[in-house]
Structure formats: structure tokens, C-alpha cells
Design a protein around this motif. Structure first.
Motif, PDB file in Angstrom:
ATOM      1  N   LYS A   1       0.916  -1.120   0.071  1.00 15.02           N
ATOM      2  CA  LYS A   1       0.101  -0.009  -0.131  1.00 15.02           C
ATOM      3  C   LYS A   1       0.791   1.089  -0.055  1.00 15.02           C
ATOM      4  O   LYS A   1       1.967   1.260   0.768  1.00 15.02           O
ATOM      5  N   VAL A   2       0.466   2.245  -0.713  1.00 16.67           N
ATOM      6  CA  VAL A   2       0.965   3.612  -0.801  1.00 16.67           C
ATOM      7  C   VAL A   2       0.309   4.604  -0.404  1.00 16.67           C
ATOM      8  O   VAL A   2      -0.960   4.607  -0.619  1.00 16.67           O
ATOM      9  N   MET A   3       0.790   5.640   0.279  1.00 14.26           N
ATOM     10  CA  MET A   3      -0.186   6.807   0.618  1.00 14.26           C
ATOM     11  C   MET A   3       0.136   7.928  -0.634  1.00 14.26           C
ATOM     12  O   MET A   3       1.038   8.069  -1.250  1.00 14.26           O
ATOM     13  N   THR A   4      -1.439   8.397  -1.190  1.00 16.80           N
ATOM     14  CA  THR A   4      -1.228   9.246  -2.282  1.00 16.80           C
ATOM     15  C   THR A   4      -0.891  10.583  -1.719  1.00 16.80           C
ATOM     16  O   THR A   4      -1.070  10.764  -0.362  1.00 16.80           O
ATOM     17  N   GLU A   5      -0.930  11.665  -2.465  1.00 12.79           N
ATOM     18  CA  GLU A   5      -0.739  13.031  -2.224  1.00 12.79           C
ATOM     19  C   GLU A   5      -1.739  13.557  -1.066  1.00 12.79           C
ATOM     20  O   GLU A   5      -1.417  14.517  -0.310  1.00 12.79           O
ATOM     21  N   ASP A   6      -2.953  13.205  -1.329  1.00 16.93           N
ATOM     22  CA  ASP A   6      -4.111  13.631  -0.459  1.00 16.93           C
ATOM     23  C   ASP A   6      -4.247  12.827   0.725  1.00 16.93           C
ATOM     24  O   ASP A   6      -5.355  12.898   1.628  1.00 16.93           O
ATOM     25  N   GLY A   7      -3.264  11.826   1.000  1.00 16.25           N
ATOM     26  CA  GLY A   7      -3.417  11.019   2.483  1.00 16.25           C
ATOM     27  C   GLY A   7      -4.134   9.641   2.278  1.00 16.25           C
ATOM     28  O   GLY A   7      -4.267   9.055   3.236  1.00 16.25           O
ATOM     29  N   GLU A   8      -4.599   9.380   1.079  1.00 16.66           N
ATOM     30  CA  GLU A   8      -5.477   8.260   0.994  1.00 16.66           C
ATOM     31  C   GLU A   8      -4.459   6.851   0.693  1.00 16.66           C
ATOM     32  O   GLU A   8      -3.390   6.919  -0.056  1.00 16.66           O
ATOM     33  N   LEU A   9      -4.608   5.998   1.338  1.00 17.87           N
ATOM     34  CA  LEU A   9      -3.909   4.738   1.189  1.00 17.87           C
ATOM     35  C   LEU A   9      -4.555   3.826  -0.185  1.00 17.87           C
ATOM     36  O   LEU A   9      -5.748   3.715  -0.261  1.00 17.87           O
ATOM     37  N   LYS A  10      -3.648   3.338  -1.003  1.00 17.85           N
ATOM     38  CA  LYS A  10      -4.089   2.569  -2.081  1.00 17.85           C
ATOM     39  C   LYS A  10      -2.973   1.549  -2.457  1.00 17.85           C
ATOM     40  O   LYS A  10      -2.071   1.624  -2.059  1.00 17.85           O
ATOM     41  N   THR A  11      -3.570   0.623  -3.068  1.00 18.24           N
ATOM     42  CA  THR A  11      -2.665  -0.710  -3.555  1.00 18.24           C
ATOM     43  C   THR A  11      -1.520  -0.202  -4.534  1.00 18.24           C
ATOM     44  O   THR A  11      -1.766   0.467  -5.457  1.00 18.24           O
ATOM     45  N   PHE A  12      -0.583  -0.493  -4.178  1.00 18.48           N
ATOM     46  CA  PHE A  12       0.707  -0.170  -4.876  1.00 18.48           C
ATOM     47  C   PHE A  12       0.665  -1.019  -6.258  1.00 18.48           C
ATOM     48  O   PHE A  12       0.430  -2.027  -6.368  1.00 18.48           O
ATOM     49  N   ASP A  13       0.681  -0.184  -7.501  1.00 20.30           N
ATOM     50  CA  ASP A  13       0.948  -0.838  -8.702  1.00 20.30           C
ATOM     51  C   ASP A  13       2.137  -0.365  -9.375  1.00 20.30           C
ATOM     52  O   ASP A  13       2.373   0.636  -9.678  1.00 20.30           O
ATOM     53  N   PRO A  14       3.073  -1.343  -9.438  1.00 25.94           N
ATOM     54  CA  PRO A  14       4.400  -0.748  -9.748  1.00 25.94           C
ATOM     55  C   PRO A  14       4.409  -0.766 -11.587  1.00 25.94           C
ATOM     56  O   PRO A  14       5.419   0.109 -12.016  1.00 25.94           O
ATOM     57  N   ASN A  15       3.488  -0.908 -11.990  1.00 23.66           N
ATOM     58  CA  ASN A  15       3.224  -0.634 -13.573  1.00 23.66           C
ATOM     59  C   ASN A  15       2.639   0.704 -14.077  1.00 23.66           C
ATOM     60  O   ASN A  15       2.384   1.149 -15.038  1.00 23.66           O
ATOM     61  N   ALA A  16       2.221   1.383 -12.859  1.00 23.72           N
ATOM     62  CA  ALA A  16       1.478   2.669 -12.977  1.00 23.72           C
ATOM     63  C   ALA A  16       2.249   3.574 -13.614  1.00 23.72           C
ATOM     64  O   ALA A  16       1.685   4.380 -14.424  1.00 23.72           O
ATOM     65  N   ASP A  17       3.453   3.778 -13.390  1.00 27.87           N
ATOM     66  CA  ASP A  17       4.403   4.808 -13.888  1.00 27.87           C
ATOM     67  C   ASP A  17       4.964   4.603 -15.356  1.00 27.87           C
ATOM     68  O   ASP A  17       5.449   5.371 -15.980  1.00 27.87           O
ATOM     69  N   ALA A  18       4.871   3.374 -15.698  1.00 26.95           N
ATOM     70  CA  ALA A  18       5.243   2.827 -16.750  1.00 26.95           C
ATOM     71  C   ALA A  18       4.172   3.061 -18.181  1.00 26.95           C
ATOM     72  O   ALA A  18       4.887   2.937 -19.200  1.00 26.95           O
TER      73      ALA A  18
END
Length: 77
Positions: free
Chosen positions: A59-76
Motif C-alpha cells: 500500500k502507498v499513500m497518495t498525495e491527499d493522504g489516501e492509502l491505495k494498493t501499490f501498482d508498479p506498472n502505473a508509472d510505466a
């Protein structure tokens, strides 16, 4: 004082001790079966702990403080 749950490292050490004893082969059958059952239980507990840790790390924290599932392919993209 309440009983504390063993740490991951303590459980892992106990499992390693059981495996080492069983590998020696000089344990009576009844004791070996008991140790094997304890080892299986420890292995399940260790697996559960690892899966919980993996889920927490994924899980990663978004800029607005929300937790979301990490997607390693999102930046690709």
C-alpha cells in the motif's frame, strides 16, 4: 503479566530448531510427530505474518493522504 505473542524471529528460530532435531533422526516417533505438528503450525503462522507484511508494504499513500494498493506498472504508462 500477560503472555506476549512470540515475534516472527522467535517463531522462525523455533521452526529451525524443530527442523534440525528432526533432521538428526534420533527423536522417538511420538516426539517427532509432535514436533512435526508444531512445525507445521509455526510455518502457517510465519506464512500469515509474511502475507500481512506484504499486504501492508503493497500500500502507498497518495498525495491527499489516501492509502491505495501499490501498482508498479502505473508509472510505466
Amino acid at each position: 503479566m500477560a503472555d506476549q505473542k512470540p515475534t516472527f524471529e522467535e517463531n522462525l528460530q523455533q521452526l529451525e530448531d524443530i527442523v534440525n532435531q528432526l533432521e538428526k533422526g534420533d527423536v522417538p516417533l511420538e516426539q517427532a510427530m509432535s514436533q512435526f505438528q508444531a512445525g507445521v503450525s509455526l510455518a502457517k503462522e510465519l506464512d500469515k505474518t509474511l502475507k500481512e507484511a506484504e499486504a501492508a508494504v503493497a500500500k502507498v499513500m497518495t498525495e491527499d493522504g489516501e492509502l491505495k494498493t501499490f501498482d508498479p506498472n502505473a508509472d510505466a504508462k
